[in-house]
Structure formats: C-alpha cells, structure tokens
Design a protein around this motif. Sequence first.
Motif, mmCIF file in Angstrom:
data_model
loop_
_atom_site.group_PDB
_atom_site.id
_atom_site.type_symbol
_atom_site.label_atom_id
_atom_site.label_comp_id
_atom_site.label_asym_id
_atom_site.label_seq_id
_atom_site.Cartn_x
_atom_site.Cartn_y
_atom_site.Cartn_z
ATOM 1 N N GLY A 219 0.856 -1.305 0.116
ATOM 2 C CA GLY A 219 0.012 -0.111 -0.154
ATOM 3 C C GLY A 219 0.526 1.434 -0.071
ATOM 4 O O GLY A 219 0.485 2.272 -0.897
ATOM 5 N N ALA A 220 1.759 1.318 0.716
ATOM 6 C CA ALA A 220 3.192 2.475 0.916
ATOM 7 C C ALA A 220 2.966 2.609 -0.481
ATOM 8 O O ALA A 220 3.645 3.766 -0.694
ATOM 9 C CB ALA A 220 3.880 2.196 1.775
ATOM 10 N N ALA A 221 3.684 1.439 -1.119
ATOM 11 C CA ALA A 221 4.448 1.574 -2.419
ATOM 12 C C ALA A 221 3.816 2.475 -3.678
ATOM 13 O O ALA A 221 3.860 3.264 -4.708
ATOM 14 C CB ALA A 221 5.271 0.397 -3.303
ATOM 15 N N CYS A 222 2.551 1.971 -3.140
ATOM 16 C CA CYS A 222 1.115 2.613 -3.849
ATOM 17 C C CYS A 222 1.547 3.789 -4.137
ATOM 18 O O CYS A 222 0.346 4.781 -4.989
ATOM 19 C CB CYS A 222 -0.080 2.020 -3.869
ATOM 20 S SG CYS A 222 -0.062 -0.397 -4.949
ATOM 21 N N LEU A 223 0.866 4.301 -2.985
ATOM 22 C CA LEU A 223 1.369 5.658 -2.478
ATOM 23 C C LEU A 223 1.754 6.436 -3.267
ATOM 24 O O LEU A 223 1.730 7.553 -3.642
ATOM 25 C CB LEU A 223 0.763 5.983 -0.581
ATOM 26 C CG LEU A 223 -0.670 5.204 -0.378
ATOM 27 C CD1 LEU A 223 -0.657 5.634 1.383
ATOM 28 C CD2 LEU A 223 -1.622 6.438 -0.792
ATOM 29 N N GLY A 224 3.069 5.774 -2.677
ATOM 30 C CA GLY A 224 3.992 6.694 -3.184
ATOM 31 C C GLY A 224 3.791 7.097 -5.335
ATOM 32 O O GLY A 224 4.299 8.187 -6.060
ATOM 33 N N LEU A 225 3.436 5.970 -5.713
ATOM 34 C CA LEU A 225 3.267 5.971 -6.624
ATOM 35 C C LEU A 225 2.120 6.496 -7.765
ATOM 36 O O LEU A 225 1.582 6.665 -9.021
ATOM 37 C CB LEU A 225 2.873 4.257 -7.831
ATOM 38 C CG LEU A 225 4.155 4.066 -7.744
ATOM 39 C CD1 LEU A 225 4.213 2.624 -8.042
ATOM 40 C CD2 LEU A 225 5.600 3.934 -8.610
ATOM 41 N N ASP A 226 1.307 7.182 -7.001
ATOM 42 C CA ASP A 226 0.370 7.785 -7.183
ATOM 43 C C ASP A 226 -1.156 7.337 -7.246
ATOM 44 O O ASP A 226 -2.417 7.501 -8.264
ATOM 45 C CB ASP A 226 0.692 9.209 -7.746
ATOM 46 C CG ASP A 226 1.352 10.379 -7.164
ATOM 47 O OD1 ASP A 226 1.006 10.438 -6.218
ATOM 48 O OD2 ASP A 226 1.310 11.325 -8.036
ATOM 49 N N ASP A 227 -1.228 6.030 -6.985
ATOM 50 C CA ASP A 227 -1.776 4.674 -7.924
ATOM 51 C C ASP A 227 -2.949 4.980 -6.006
ATOM 52 O O ASP A 227 -2.713 3.384 -5.652
ATOM 53 C CB ASP A 227 -1.444 3.198 -7.963
ATOM 54 C CG ASP A 227 -2.124 2.828 -8.233
ATOM 55 O OD1 ASP A 227 -3.594 2.573 -8.477
ATOM 56 O OD2 ASP A 227 -2.049 1.504 -8.719
ATOM 57 N N PHE A 228 -3.376 5.309 -6.388
ATOM 58 C CA PHE A 228 -4.052 5.909 -4.412
ATOM 59 C C PHE A 228 -5.836 4.650 -4.885
ATOM 60 O O PHE A 228 -5.815 4.217 -3.200
ATOM 61 C CB PHE A 228 -4.672 7.182 -4.287
ATOM 62 C CG PHE A 228 -3.861 8.124 -4.557
ATOM 63 C CD1 PHE A 228 -3.313 7.947 -3.496
ATOM 64 C CD2 PHE A 228 -3.509 8.671 -5.899
ATOM 65 C CE1 PHE A 228 -2.424 9.288 -3.555
ATOM 66 C CE2 PHE A 228 -2.577 9.873 -6.151
ATOM 67 C CZ PHE A 228 -1.423 10.057 -4.832
#
Length: 638
Positions: A219-228
């Motif tokens: 989830g944290a990696a997704c947030l970093g990729l703007d994949d909210f």
Amino acid sequence: MNSAEALEDREVRLRRARALREQRRVSEALALLDGSRSEHPRFSRLHQERAQCLIALGDGPAAMAALREAVALNPALPACWDMLEQLHRLRGEIAEADVAARRLAALKQLPQAVVVAQSLLADGDLEPAEEALRDHLREAGDSVGALRLLARIRLERGALDDAEALLAAILSQAPDYDEARFDYAMVLLRAQKHRAARVEAERLLADAPDNRELLKLYGAACLGLDDFEPVIDLYQRLLAGPCASADEIADLRLWRANALKAMGLATEAINDYRAALSARPDHGVAWFSLANLKTHRFTDEDIVRMRAAEAAPALQDMDRVYLRFALGKALEDQGDYAASWSFYARGNALRRASSRYRLDVAERCAERLKEVLTAEAFARRAGWGVDDPAPIFIVGLPRSGSTLIEQILASHSQVEGTHELTEIGRYAGELCGLDPDCGLPADPAALLNLSASQAVALGERFLDETLAYRRLGRPFFIDKMPNNFWHVGLIHLILPRATIIDVRREPMACGFSNFKQLFGTTNQEFTYDLDDIAGHYRIYLDLMRHWDAVLPGRVLKVQYEDVVDDLESATRRMLDHCGLPFETSCLRFHETRRGIRTPSSEQVRQPIGREGLEQWKHYARWLGAMRAALGDAVTETD
C-alpha cells in the motif's frame, strides 16, 4: 537538549539508579527511574531496571508489567525474558513461562555481539550498535543475518545507499531470505524508489498474500506511485481484519484518509482522520493532517483536546511538533494570531532541533554550481541529451504556488500531472555525491565528467523510470519537485528539450507560508528557522539569475501573483512556453479530477482566490527579522 545529549542523560540516570539498587537503596533508585520515565518512555533498559527494583521490593505484578513493556520495546533483552520466565513459573503460568523460555533460548543461540547490537539498535544507540556489530563481523566473518542487522543500523543512521547496497548483496547470496527482502523493500520506499519497492512487495505477497505487514508495504508503494484507488479498499480490508492495537487502527485510518484526500474525497478523508483520533487521541500527525487540508476548521472542543495532548509530558517529540503546527493553524483560523504564532514558533523550534540544514553548505553549493556550469560549459555540450519534449519541470521554492501551476497545466488534454518526483535529485547524488547535511551535490564539478553518451543514457533513464507515474498516455507530463531549481543545469544536459518553469511568490508571503508548513521527516529542512528561510530564498534567486544568464530563455519565470490577477494571460504564456495550444479547460483547473498529494491539494480544487496573498501580514510584527534578512529580495522584480 539534542539527541546525543538526551542519550547520554538517560544513560547517566540509568547508571545512577543501578548503583543505588546495588547499594540496597531500592526506593531511591525506583524514584529516579520513575522520574526519568516521562522523558525517556521508550528506553527499554530503563523498564528492565525498574523491574529489577520492583522484584527487590517484592512487587511481582508491577515487575511483570515493567518487563512486558521492556520486551515490547526491545525483544533482545535476555535478562528480561529470564525474569519473565521465573515470575510466570512462580505464578503457575506454564504456557507464558514456556514462551519466555523459548525467546531466551533463541537469543542464546545468537552470538553475544549480535544480541548486544540488536538491543542497542532498539534503544536508539546507533553508533555503539554499529561498532559492536562491525567488531563481530571482523572477528567472525560475514553472515547474512549480521549483515542484515548492519543494514538496519545504517538505515537508522540515515545512510540509505549503504543499507540498500548491503541488502542487495545479501539477496544476491540468499534470494529466499524473505526478512532481508522485506527490509530491502522498506529501504527502497525510504529512498522513494516506489516502483522497485512495489515489485519486491509483490514478490513477497505471492507466497504470503494475507500477510498484513506485506500488504501495508504494498500500500505504501502504491501511494508513492500516486496509485491511490487500490489502497483505499486495501486499508479498509486491513481494518476489517484483526488489528493488533489501537495504534495500528490509527495508522490504517490515517493512511486511508491520506489516499482519500489525494483523490479529492475530503469528507471521507475527514471521517477517517477523526476515526484515527478516536483510536489514538494524541496522534499528532492525524491532527496535523486535518489542519493540512487547509479548508478544514477545528471546533473549540478540538482545540481543547489538542492543547491537552500537546501539554502531556510523555508525548513523543514528533507528535508534539505535529500538534503545535495544527494548533497554529486552528488558532490562525480563529483570528488569535498571537497564540497562533506562539505554536508555530514553538513547533518550528522543536522541529529545527533535529534538523541538519546548514545555510553555509547551501551557499557553497550554489557558488560551486555557478563556477562550474558556465555558458561556455553548456556551449561545449550543445546538442547533448535526449531529444524529447515530454517532461515539464516546475521548479522554485515550496509554497510558491507550484501546485496551482501544475493543476492548470494538467487540465490540458495533452499534459499529465504526476507529483514531486525524486529522480533528478537522485541522479545528481549519484554523479556528485551528496553532502550529509543538506543533501545537495557535494562536488558539482563532477557534472562536467558526464560524457555525451552518458547524458543520453541518463535522459533515457529518466523517461523510463518516470513511466510508472504516467498512466494517462498523454504526450507531456509534469515533474513539480521544487528542489530541481538546484539541478536546472543537469536537466538541460540530459533533457535539452524539456520545459522548465520557475514559479515565484512574493518573498514575505512565501517565507511565512513555509514557516507555518510542516513538511515530511527530512524534507525542506530550511523552513524551520526564519533566518534560514530568508537565506535560502536569496540563494534560490541568485541561482535562478545564474541559469538565466548562462541559459538565456531556457526557464520561464511565472509570478504567482500575476496568475491570481490575470489567470488567462498567465495560462496562455505558460502554454506558449510549453509549445501547446490554449485550452479553456486550463482556466477551469478546479474541475480537473486527479490525485494530488501536496498540502495545496484542496485549495487547487477551488476557483482561484486572493485569500493567501497577504495572510503573512497578520504576523508582520514577528517577521521583522526575516524581512531584514531578505534585504533587497523583498523588492526584487526581475
């Protein structure tokens, strides 16, 4: 008291308490430890010593509570597990005693130096932990377990590159060492290499799809990729499962709220921030996140609760910092500017105590860049780099209006907004090294060692690595990292057709806006002192003058106040600079739906207004020193 002094203070008190206990002055020892407990609540060996004092006084239940607190903070305490086993057996609690015995046996299987290093790491004694472990590695040779622990210590000491290299080497020897792979993914996250971190998380999840820590990592990696969008449901799924503690619930609610906020779902985000505070009322970052919406207004009851939480003696420093900034915003909204200023000033002072920013280092870096990257140096390298106009860089200082400019341009049918990408700064670090204080290029002259083929390769690498942030397939995309004003020369060398826009805001307004804004853990550390803000602003102006002189016409300067006064004219000028036709959708930027993570996310979802232009004047009586330090920068217009 700085962090080194705090570590020494707690050790001195611990030694004194131990000496008192050994002199059988146990009550005095316990009183000293209880007095230290509020200042050092996470010092595991303090809780261990308290347990020994309580055992000496015959208070078994209190001793067990102290021991449980100690091992929760630091599982590498053999004496604590030994005492817990004995106390549980005395009480006839065989299962609990067996658990403690197994933990003690596991620690005894490890080399003593490794156990010592683990324990010191848990208590934040990083330098002695590393010394103990390196001595062990020299004597016993490398082992992947000890190297993994060394990587964790290097990470805690801020040496991200060292930690990453150590873990990569471990995984090349032991690719199935999942614990090291998890650490590796966490280091990649800290280094903001989100795509690589997500790849590692996906690999681990293939074997453990329901592992909660792996799901949080993903989830944290997704947030970093703007994949909210995926993480909103992911965090809800985790909340529906068995949460270990109120702290876990608070964190999951906070992360979900951040994703909701980025997607423009402010009402839902507020509900989750409130839910985080229900789970943990002193959760400073949740209070600050509500303030950081900019459009949210706190109630009188909220302010009472925040004041009480901020005043609690045992509160962690960062929670106190977050609460002070939140209270500054809450009281500003109420028009109580004196009280608001007090909290802003105290929040900044506490945050600056752990900052490593040095104005003299930044000044030297700027001077060296100017000496090295001359008009002649660029002329000799004309035509280098990748012939691709896709990137649009928005540079400047934080809180200058860059999010507004990004939102205007990202409302164009051919432009995709991403966020503040870290690739260019990372390339500068790889080429020049980074100074340990400001994270700026340590040796700017190394940029001149770049060959024509390397410039092409680096430009192609940027385009490849940023693909992960470009999901709309539009021909142009925005990197709005403000710190790239340091790297205009590098950008020109590797991406000569990229667009560069410098967004500038009136210095008093910009300076105060930075002072009242709390940034991430190590981001924008110049913003916590008025003299540093003024000095950094002057460096920025000086360096932008240099880029204009050696690369005339390369950078378009956009004055934030001009955009507010005449949106259409400013928009046409920016689009012309990008080589794009005018589209009226750019004037309706507030209608554009996209993920935005910056503090201005809610503000740019509203029509443009003049409210923020003169907010600083409410605080003018306290900003005299900054105005004086800015000098002629206050009136500079060219």
